[in-house]
Design a protein around this motif. Structure first.
Motif, PDB file in Angstrom:
ATOM      1  N   CYS A   1       0.830  -1.206   0.000  1.00 56.29           N
ATOM      2  CA  CYS A   1       0.000   0.000   0.000  1.00 56.29           C
ATOM      3  C   CYS A   1       0.865   1.257   0.000  1.00 56.29           C
ATOM      4  O   CYS A   1       0.517   2.264  -0.628  1.00 56.29           O
ATOM      5  CB  CYS A   1      -0.952  -0.007   1.185  1.00 56.29           C
ATOM      6  N   TYR A   2       2.006   1.222   0.703  1.00 54.08           N
ATOM      7  CA  TYR A   2       2.917   2.371   0.726  1.00 54.08           C
ATOM      8  C   TYR A   2       3.416   2.670  -0.684  1.00 54.08           C
ATOM      9  O   TYR A   2       3.527   3.828  -1.104  1.00 54.08           O
ATOM     10  CB  TYR A   2       4.099   2.089   1.669  1.00 54.08           C
ATOM     11  N   MET A   3       3.746   1.613  -1.438  1.00 56.21           N
ATOM     12  CA  MET A   3       4.236   1.771  -2.805  1.00 56.21           C
ATOM     13  C   MET A   3       3.123   2.280  -3.720  1.00 56.21           C
ATOM     14  O   MET A   3       3.343   3.165  -4.560  1.00 56.21           O
ATOM     15  CB  MET A   3       4.770   0.437  -3.325  1.00 56.21           C
ATOM     16  N   ASN A   4       1.913   1.737  -3.546  1.00 54.03           N
ATOM     17  CA  ASN A   4       0.801   2.156  -4.393  1.00 54.03           C
ATOM     18  C   ASN A   4       0.497   3.638  -4.228  1.00 54.03           C
ATOM     19  O   ASN A   4       0.203   4.342  -5.199  1.00 54.03           O
ATOM     20  CB  ASN A   4      -0.447   1.329  -4.062  1.00 54.03           C
ATOM     21  N   SER A   5       0.542   4.118  -2.992  1.00 52.55           N
ATOM     22  CA  SER A   5       0.242   5.536  -2.766  1.00 52.55           C
ATOM     23  C   SER A   5       1.293   6.421  -3.432  1.00 52.55           C
ATOM     24  O   SER A   5       0.964   7.461  -4.016  1.00 52.55           O
ATOM     25  CB  SER A   5       0.162   5.827  -1.267  1.00 52.55           C
ATOM     26  N   LEU A   6       2.562   6.008  -3.370  1.00 56.33           N
ATOM     27  CA  LEU A   6       3.618   6.787  -4.019  1.00 56.33           C
ATOM     28  C   LEU A   6       3.472   6.747  -5.539  1.00 56.33           C
ATOM     29  O   LEU A   6       3.562   7.786  -6.212  1.00 56.33           O
ATOM     30  CB  LEU A   6       4.988   6.250  -3.609  1.00 56.33           C
ATOM     31  N   LEU A   7       3.227   5.564  -6.097  1.00 59.12           N
ATOM     32  CA  LEU A   7       3.117   5.439  -7.553  1.00 59.12           C
ATOM     33  C   LEU A   7       1.968   6.272  -8.103  1.00 59.12           C
ATOM     34  O   LEU A   7       2.085   6.895  -9.168  1.00 59.12           O
ATOM     35  CB  LEU A   7       2.939   3.970  -7.940  1.00 59.12           C
ATOM     36  N   GLN A   8       0.852   6.300  -7.389  1.00 55.36           N
ATOM     37  CA  GLN A   8      -0.277   7.104  -7.861  1.00 55.36           C
ATOM     38  C   GLN A   8       0.025   8.597  -7.747  1.00 55.36           C
ATOM     39  O   GLN A   8      -0.409   9.388  -8.586  1.00 55.36           O
ATOM     40  CB  GLN A   8      -1.535   6.730  -7.080  1.00 55.36           C
ATOM     41  N   SER A   9       0.780   8.987  -6.730  1.00 53.50           N
ATOM     42  CA  SER A   9       1.188  10.392  -6.622  1.00 53.50           C
ATOM     43  C   SER A   9       2.109  10.771  -7.772  1.00 53.50           C
ATOM     44  O   SER A   9       1.976  11.852  -8.371  1.00 53.50           O
ATOM     45  CB  SER A   9       1.893  10.635  -5.281  1.00 53.50           C
ATOM     46  N   LEU A  10       3.042   9.882  -8.106  1.00 54.90           N
ATOM     47  CA  LEU A  10       3.950  10.157  -9.224  1.00 54.90           C
ATOM     48  C   LEU A  10       3.191  10.160 -10.549  1.00 54.90           C
ATOM     49  O   LEU A  10       3.479  10.970 -11.444  1.00 54.90           O
ATOM     50  CB  LEU A  10       5.067   9.113  -9.256  1.00 54.90           C
ATOM     51  N   PHE A  11       2.214   9.264 -10.685  1.00 52.56           N
ATOM     52  CA  PHE A  11       1.414   9.211 -11.911  1.00 52.56           C
ATOM     53  C   PHE A  11       0.681  10.526 -12.153  1.00 52.56           C
ATOM     54  O   PHE A  11       0.585  11.011 -13.286  1.00 52.56           O
ATOM     55  CB  PHE A  11       0.416   8.050 -11.819  1.00 52.56           C
ATOM     56  N   PHE A  12       0.174  11.127 -11.083  1.00 55.03           N
ATOM     57  CA  PHE A  12      -0.566  12.380 -11.231  1.00 55.03           C
ATOM     58  C   PHE A  12       0.347  13.602 -11.261  1.00 55.03           C
ATOM     59  O   PHE A  12      -0.149  14.728 -11.347  1.00 55.03           O
ATOM     60  CB  PHE A  12      -1.605  12.511 -10.118  1.00 55.03           C
ATOM     61  N   THR A  13       1.656  13.383 -11.186  1.00 53.89           N
ATOM     62  CA  THR A  13       2.608  14.465 -11.452  1.00 53.89           C
ATOM     63  C   THR A  13       2.864  14.439 -12.956  1.00 53.89           C
ATOM     64  O   THR A  13       3.737  13.722 -13.458  1.00 53.89           O
ATOM     65  CB  THR A  13       3.911  14.256 -10.656  1.00 53.89           C
ATOM     66  N   ASN A  14       2.062  15.189 -13.696  1.00 55.93           N
ATOM     67  CA  ASN A  14       2.020  15.055 -15.158  1.00 55.93           C
ATOM     68  C   ASN A  14       3.380  15.270 -15.816  1.00 55.93           C
ATOM     69  O   ASN A  14       3.733  14.579 -16.781  1.00 55.93           O
ATOM     70  CB  ASN A  14       0.998  16.035 -15.743  1.00 55.93           C
ATOM     71  N   TYR A  15       4.146  16.227 -15.321  1.00 54.86           N
ATOM     72  CA  TYR A  15       5.456  16.509 -15.912  1.00 54.86           C
ATOM     73  C   TYR A  15       6.365  15.289 -15.793  1.00 54.86           C
ATOM     74  O   TYR A  15       7.077  14.924 -16.743  1.00 54.86           O
ATOM     75  CB  TYR A  15       6.082  17.716 -15.215  1.00 54.86           C
ATOM     76  N   LEU A  16       6.340  14.628 -14.627  1.00 52.38           N
ATOM     77  CA  LEU A  16       7.165  13.435 -14.436  1.00 52.38           C
ATOM     78  C   LEU A  16       6.677  12.301 -15.330  1.00 52.38           C
ATOM     79  O   LEU A  16       7.484  11.571 -15.922  1.00 52.38           O
ATOM     80  CB  LEU A  16       7.131  13.000 -12.971  1.00 52.38           C
ATOM     81  N   ARG A  17       5.369  12.138 -15.432  1.00 49.36           N
ATOM     82  CA  ARG A  17       4.842  11.054 -16.263  1.00 49.36           C
ATOM     83  C   ARG A  17       5.289  11.219 -17.721  1.00 49.36           C
ATOM     84  O   ARG A  17       5.698  10.256 -18.370  1.00 49.36           O
ATOM     85  CB  ARG A  17       3.320  11.028 -16.178  1.00 49.36           C
TER      86      ARG A  17
END
Length: 354
Positions: free
Chosen positions: A246-262
């Motif tokens: 769950c810790y990893m999932n929360s981070l991955l979704q935060s990174l996913f919604f960082t559009n510039y990083l995606r």
């Protein structure tokens, strides 16, 4: 001089009319007040207060706002409306196995009390529930969130009662909620103390419901997520939990919604990579699936690219350390590409001490 007055004068000064003026030892003579003048200027004596009378006993007949203070938990959740409704029952022993109260309105919905006077599969208990009457034209995903307290009381002595509290998200699958073992029949028909009367007396009792309809601005309050379609409701899907990720999932979704990083991750060349060994390619594929999938996305491919086995997925890891390792890997893959420097531009800062 008169010996009597002489004797008194030894104790204090005499007024012109022979009245004795006395003063406390060491008092200023100017502070001495004489005769009736002292009585007129004395401070009024406060009456002696008796013991504080006890608060009146709680009664099911009290206004719902008073009952709410004593019997509703989690009152910080904002309510739309609160009300109470009473159902007086007679001839208890002649009731059917299952009976319902007259319908009543609260919060724009129709409700009723559902009673099993001799138990719902528990013959030694009274079973009682609150039921929201389904509307014929309601949408399949309707719901109402409510807190409620059910009471059963002596009809003539409303301070003699038994109660239970619950909160529930009423919906198409669970339109009633309550207590199968609300109260034992023996407890209801016998008084606990000599100065009390039984709750169920001469075949009569009163059932009261205190009902608090809650606001649910997000639509998610107490949701059990059975049959929940995240894509339909929000336009997005989530990530499956492998066990302790769950810790990893929360981070991955935060990174996913960082559009510039995606966008920067998509720009990293991975034509010659294999997802089983390339963190970058596995992350690209995960981001793509989050954008296009209609069901929750699996993260197994990504964790395998880390070199994790099944046991690793069931172990908690520090999310900050995980983020650092992941970004170091991405930053190394970005060098020499159009995405180079994206990590620094997004996450690098300077610390200033004051």
């Amino acid at each position: 001089s008169d010996p009597y007055y002489q004797h008194l004068s030894d104790q204090g000064d005499l007024d012109d009319d022979g009245t004795l003026a006395t003063a406390a030892v060491g008092a200023d003579p100017m502070d001495v007040v004489l005769g009736d003048e002292a009585a007129s200027e004395a401070e009024p004596v406060a009456p002696i207060e008796g013991p504080t009378p006890p608060a009146p006993p709680l009664s099911v007949d009290m206004p719902p706002e008073i009952l709410e203070q004593h019997f509703i938990q989690d009152r910080e959740i904002e309510a739309d409306v609160i009300m109470s409704y009473q159902w007086r029952i007679t001839h208890w022993n002649e009731l059917d196995r299952r009976v319902t109260s007259p319908e009543f309105e609260c919060g724009g919905h129709t409700w009723r009390i559902l009673l099993f006077p001799f138990g719902n599969n528990h013959p030694d208990c009274v079973s009682t529930y609150l039921e929201l009457v389904k509307e014929k034209e309601a949408s399949p995903d309707w719901h109402v969130c409510a807190q409620f307290c059910l009471f059963i009381s002596n009809t003539e002595v409303p301070t003699q009662f038994h109660k239970n509290y619950a909160q529930h998200r009423f919906n198409n699958d669970e339109s009633d909620w309550g207590f199968t073992k609300f109260i034992q029949l023996r407890e209801a028909t016998y008084a606990a103390y000599p100065d009390e009367r039984p709750i169920l007396e001469n075949g009569a009792a009163t059932i009261t419901v205190l009902l608090r309809i809650l606001k649910d601005p997000t639509g998610m309050l107490w949701h059990n997520f059975k049959g929940y379609d995240s894509k339909k409701e929000t336009g997005y899907v989530g990530l499956n939990n492998q066990g302790a990720t769950c810790y990893m999932n929360s981070l991955l979704q935060s990174l996913f919604f960082t559009n510039y990083l995606r966008r920067a991750v998509y720009q990293i060349p991975t034509e010659d990579d294999q997802p089983a060994s390339s963190v970058t390619l596995a992350l690209q594929r995960l981001f793509y699936n989050l954008q296009t999938s209609d069901v929750p996305v699996d993260t197994t491919e990504l964790t395998r690219s880390f070199g994790w086995n099944t046991l690793d997925s069931f172990m908690q890891h520090d999310v900050q350390e995980f983020n650092r390792v992941l970004q170091d890997n991405l930053e190394g893959k970005m060098k020499g590409t159009v995405a180079e420097g994206a990590i620094d531009r997004l996450f690098l800062g300077k610390m200033t001490s004051f």
